[in-house]
Design an enzyme around this catalytic site. Structure first.
Site, short mmCIF file in Angstrom:
data_model
loop_
_atom_site.label_atom_id
_atom_site.label_comp_id
_atom_site.label_asym_id
_atom_site.label_seq_id
_atom_site.Cartn_x
_atom_site.Cartn_y
_atom_site.Cartn_z
N MET A 80 1.02 -0.73 0.15
CA MET A 80 -0.20 0.75 0.17
C MET A 80 0.69 0.88 -0.39
SD MET A 80 -3.51 0.62 -0.43
CE MET A 80 -3.86 -0.11 0.34
N GLY A 81 1.22 1.51 -0.76
CA GLY A 81 2.82 2.73 -1.66
C GLY A 81 1.46 3.61 -2.20
N ARG A 110 6.68 -6.00 -9.42
CA ARG A 110 7.88 -6.20 -10.21
C ARG A 110 8.31 -8.28 -9.98
NH1 ARG A 110 8.91 -2.34 -10.84
NH2 ARG A 110 10.88 -0.68 -10.69
N GLU A 121 12.83 -9.88 -18.25
CA GLU A 121 12.12 -9.23 -19.00
C GLU A 121 13.80 -9.21 -20.22
OE1 GLU A 121 8.99 -7.28 -16.38
OE2 GLU A 121 10.21 -5.76 -17.05
N HIS A 134 5.37 -4.56 -20.13
CA HIS A 134 6.20 -4.08 -18.58
C HIS A 134 5.10 -2.13 -19.23
CE1 HIS A 134 9.39 -3.22 -15.37
NE2 HIS A 134 8.16 -2.52 -14.78
#
Length: 319
Positions: free
Chosen positions: A155-156, A238, A267, A286
């Site tokens: 929860m940023g 990520r 990736e 992404h």
């Protein structure tokens, strides 16, 4: 002699013009191909500043071989590609691009959730392949989003932005975070739970946590088995937070209903990646912060930070 700046991906001329007025600017010539490691090391050796991408490894080797380097401006909010401890040891300022991409990434995250739940990508492919011959009651029937429970892991600022969007769909919002956020609970009406409770109660599990020692490999077989078999898993954080083999098996076995992924363990991926062969998985390359407005704002912030450090001033955003 002017300080020199090396930019690891081709950026629009309008972005780098402010730097060219005062500094020597060199730039990798390709927009879609990462700069090779040997070239990056060579360019960094004499550079005063680097403007980098998440795909560029700014490790101890590079930092120790770059005696003139004063600042690295990373075109991302994440910085798991940079050895922060080594940078501190050699006195290199590390900057990122927080805040400017929060709302854009939240838009993409919620869009990915919707596309996965309502089978939008699958339906688009269905009609374009000429398969739509008639209407039927359960043709490509997906899952409702409104009035369901969403569990946000991390929860940023982006997590808060996703929670605000979820409230617009009358969703019950649970969250798990390293530290509890009472003000967010009060302001947004969200509820803190343990990680295990979030997994068992949520209809949508959305990962927005940073990649670190605590979160790497956070999702394994055990975690997917705790989730509802009707649940949708979304990762817009990520790739290494998730064991992709465990996720693949969870989808194949029906332990969960599907997944929406904007990130992967390694990736880029190719067309043989097992997850993207599954109809229940929506995959994106992404692009969480990839709106034109936001990407230009991120570039401008990198330029501002580099300019500030090279002029002996405090950058706007540093780690």
């Amino acid at each position: 002699m002017k300080p020199s700046i090396y930019i690891t991906r081709k950026l629009p001329e309008s972005v780098i013009t402010p730097l060219q007025k005062e500094f020597e600017v060199d730039m990798w010539e390709h927009e879609d191909v990462p700069v090779p490691r040997d070239i990056l090391l060579h360019k960094a050796e004499s550079a005063s500043a680097l403007l980098t991408m998440l795909s560029d490894k700014i490790d101890r080797e590079l930092l120790q071989k770059s005696p003139s380097l004063r600042v690295v401006a990373n075109l991302a909010v994440g910085h798991d590609n940079i050895d922060l401890e080594a940078a501190k040891e050699v006195g290199v300022t590390i900057c990122n691009t927080p805040d400017v991409l929060t709302e854009t990434t939240a838009d993409l995250t919620f869009g990915l959730l919707m596309a996965t739940a309502r089978r939008i990508v699958e339906a688009d492919r269905y009609i374009k392949e000429g398969k739509w011959k008639s209407w039927s009651p359960l043709l490509l029937a997906g899952l409702d989003i409104h009035h369901k429970t969403i569990g946000i892991v991390g929860m940023g600022s982006i997590g808060e932005a996703v929670a605000r969007r979820a409230k617009g769909f009358n969703m019950n919002v649970l969250y798990h975070n390293r530290s509890r956020k009472h003000a967010v609970e009060r302001d947004l009406g969200v509820h803190y739970t343990t990680f295990e409770e979030l997994l068992t109660q949520s209809d949508f599990v959305v990962v927005l946590a940073p990649l670190n020692e605590d979160t790497e490999g956070m999702f394994q077989d055990e975690q997917f088995l705790l989730m509802k078999d009707t649940a949708i898993f979304i990762n817009a954080a990520r790739g290494p937070i998730v064991n992709e083999e465990a996720l693949e098996q969870a989808v194949k076995r029906g332990d969960i209903a599907g997944a929406g992924l904007d990130v992967f363990e390694v990736e880029p991926i190719d067309a043989d990646h097992p997850l993207i062969k599954l109809d229940q998985v929506v995959a994106l390359p992404h692009i969480g912060s990839s709106s034109k407005e936001t990407r230009y704002e991120m570039m401008a912030l990198c330029v501002e930070n580099i300019h500030a450090v090279l002029k002996g001033n405090k950058p706007r955003t540093s780690l």
